[in-house]
Design an enzyme around this catalytic site. Structure first.
Site, PDB file in Angstrom:
ATOM      1  N   HIS A 471       3.213  -1.603   5.038  1.00  0.00           N
ATOM      2  CA  HIS A 471       4.516  -1.063   4.662  1.00  0.00           C
ATOM      3  C   HIS A 471       4.526   0.467   4.648  1.00  0.00           C
ATOM      4  O   HIS A 471       4.957   1.079   3.668  1.00  0.00           O
ATOM      5  CB  HIS A 471       4.922  -1.593   3.284  1.00  0.00           C
ATOM      6  CG  HIS A 471       5.036  -3.069   3.210  1.00  0.00           C
ATOM      7  ND1 HIS A 471       4.935  -3.769   2.017  1.00  0.00           N
ATOM      8  CD2 HIS A 471       5.245  -4.011   4.176  1.00  0.00           C
ATOM      9  CE1 HIS A 471       5.068  -5.072   2.252  1.00  0.00           C
ATOM     10  NE2 HIS A 471       5.253  -5.234   3.551  1.00  0.00           N
ATOM     11  N   PRO A 472       4.080   1.143   5.703  1.00  0.00           N
ATOM     12  CA  PRO A 472       4.072   2.609   5.683  1.00  0.00           C
ATOM     13  C   PRO A 472       5.489   3.177   5.728  1.00  0.00           C
ATOM     14  O   PRO A 472       6.336   2.706   6.495  1.00  0.00           O
ATOM     15  CB  PRO A 472       3.287   2.970   6.950  1.00  0.00           C
ATOM     16  CG  PRO A 472       3.548   1.819   7.884  1.00  0.00           C
ATOM     17  CD  PRO A 472       3.592   0.606   7.001  1.00  0.00           C
TER      18      PRO A 472
END
Length: 536
Positions: A471-472
């Site tokens: 989930h960057p």
């Protein structure tokens, strides 16, 4: 010398979770010519469309950039995998399919930071606009939108997990995107009819035949073109040729948390010293480009199961694999129809907290690590991640070559608060998994294992084995402060006719899986572009 590829009203760089939405919405009226550039290929790989097939895409260079982090100081110097989609649909074509919006408080916090128009009440219409909710529409959910959102079949192990959470004092929650996020339940998937509903399938496929939309796959953007501080087009390489397209309206960067800052930096927009070190002419000194990288970090608990009811069992024999394949082909059901999380939940490690601070994914298979071969025995796992990390990292170009991977440094668990919450989340996971409803299925906890019982031991396990949950965000952060990259209308500060619209603009990562929120950002971004064009 670059070939001229024509003029367009809008050029969208990146056909991922956001880019496909933008291309559809901006071209829908027929009034605007839109060019969509995607470095990857068309989404023809069969495993893209089979939900469980995401496991086969972790190491496939045809659809995955296969990035890795730099050595992580708090993780014993390990490099951590950073998979990203390299295909039409981007990471929505290779992700675990979970449809989770995040907490109401996440978006209200964005607004409190000065980002007008980004409170939960502001963004809810755009969530609803995309959604085709299997359960039907209501005040929180949409029906009839492009994005299929569907339920999964009940499973005895999942029911046991949910009951165990109730036994541990947590509520059951049948809709994590409903009035409250807290509790245990089943995840919904971005799927329709048992097939993955990526943004390429949901948004782009219906728009592909429009004469005013040009989709260029295999097109690697090398830089944004500027006249002074005004973006005027994009240079890209396709089929071995360097091409140049002109934007009469705007250039929209939608490469995601890694590739959007990379392209901006390659184009002369970023930290001056970094760009000068690679001989890149400076367009605008913006230290915030590539800064503030945030990601969710997970620790995975593997369990040996005492009944042959896991995905491991279904896939252990040829007969089982053939049966699962037939079940999927004939009915779009069974093990192949499941995403990366089957059941799970959102929990408070401290009852006094206003909202959940950890998330658990309960998964019906076990493996040594993400994307690796399933264990030969009956097994399942539960992973826990902290929802609101305080650690911040960065993304920086490592070369002036557009095809060279950027240097990715998440700095996982560099903040002491993150380490504390990770330990608390691991202890909470064990508390749930020790309850009678689920304990009856457990032969043993394989990892971390019973010998790992102290806080120091749990933290050491997380450091040795923990990994990203993919989930960057935050590397082109929206805000009103001097280091923010975009404003509340997603325009790059100090530059003209240039926006960034993807997960990189999140001021803080949402409390849950990020794909749904990225699609919302694209919906809202497209609406703002069209509003601004109409007012011009």
């Amino acid at each position: 010398m670059a070939e001229e590829a024509g003029s367009f009203d809008y050029i969208v760089v990146g056909a991922g979770s956001a880019g496909c939405v933008l291309a559809e919405r901006l071209s829908a009226s027929g009034r605007h010519r839109v060019l969509l550039l995607e470095a990857g290929a068309k989404d023809r790989n069969i495993w893209i469309h089979v939900p469980l097939g995401y496991g086969k895409l972790f190491s496939d260079p045809r659809v995955n950039w296969l990035y890795q982090s730099e050595p992580e100081p708090e993780l014993k110097g390990r490099r951590v995998i950073q998979p990203r989609g390299k295909v039409l649909g981007g990471s929505s074509s290779i992700n675990g399919l979970l449809y989770v919006r995040g907490q109401r408080e996440d978006f209200d916090h964005w607004r409190q930071l000065g980002n007008t128009g980004w409170s939960f009440e502001d963004v809810l219409p755009y969530f609803r606009k995309s959604e085709d909710q299997q359960r039907g529409g209501d005040e929180l959910h949409g029906e009839g939108g492009p994005l299929g959102v569907s339920d999964v079949e009940p499973h005895p192990l999942c029911e046991a997990f949910i009951t165990a959470a109730e036994q541990a004092g947590f509520p059951r929650n049948d809709d994590f995107n409903g009035p409250e996020q807290e509790g245990a339940g089943y995840y919904q998937l971005t799927a329709r009819g048992g097939r993955r509903c990526s943004t390429a399938r949901a948004f782009l496929k219906p728009a592909r035949r429009r004469s005013n939309l040009v989709i260029a796959s295999g097109a690697m953007a090398s830089r944004i073109l500027f006249e002074g501080t005004r973006a005027i087009g994009v240079e890209y390489r396709q089929d071995g040729r360097l091409r140049r397209a002109r934007a009469d309206g705007e250039v929209i960067v939608s490469g995601g948390a890694f590739n959007s800052p990379q392209l901006l930096q390659l184009s002369g927009v970023g930290p001056a010293a970094l760009l000068q070190s690679f001989g890149i002419p400076l367009v605008r000194d913006m230290p915030g480009v590539g800064a503030d990288l945030q990601d969710h970090f997970q620790a995975r608990f593997n369990y040996r199961c005492n009944e042959p009811i896991t995905t491991n069992d279904a896939m252990a024999t040829l007969r089982g694999r053939v049966g699962a394949g037939l079940q999927y082909m004939l009915f779009r059901r069974g093990p192949l129809s499941i995403g990366a999380g089957y059941a799970g939940g959102f929990f408070k490690t401290d009852p006094s907290l206003p909202s959940p601070d950890v998330q658990i994914h309960f998964i019906l298979f076990s493996a040594d690590s993400a994307g690796q071969q399933l264990h030969k025995f009956s097994g399942f796992l539960a992973s826990v991640c902290q929802l609101r990390p305080q650690s911040r990292g960065h993304v920086r170009i490592a070369s002036a070559d557009p095809e060279a991977a950027p240097a990715i440094q998440p700095n996982y668990m560099s903040a002491a608060a993150d380490r504390d919450v990770m330990i608390a989340g691991m202890k909470l996971t064990r508390r749930i998994m020790s309850q009678p409803a689920i304990a009856r299925y457990i032969v043993e906890e394989l990892n971390p294992g019973a010998q790992c019982s102290s806080d120091a031991g749990l933290l050491d396990f997380a450091r040795a084995k923990g990994t990203t949950i993919f989930h960057p965000t935050g590397t082109c952060r929206m805000g009103v402060d001097t280091t923010a990259v975009v404003d509340e209308r997603l325009r790059v500060r100090g530059l003209e006719r240039l926006r960034v619209i993807d997960g990189s603009v999140m001021p803080s990562v949402v409390s849950g899986n990020t794909n749904a929120a990225i699609i919302m950002i694209a919906e809202k971004g497209a609406a703002m572009i069209l509003q601004d064009a109409a007012a011009a």
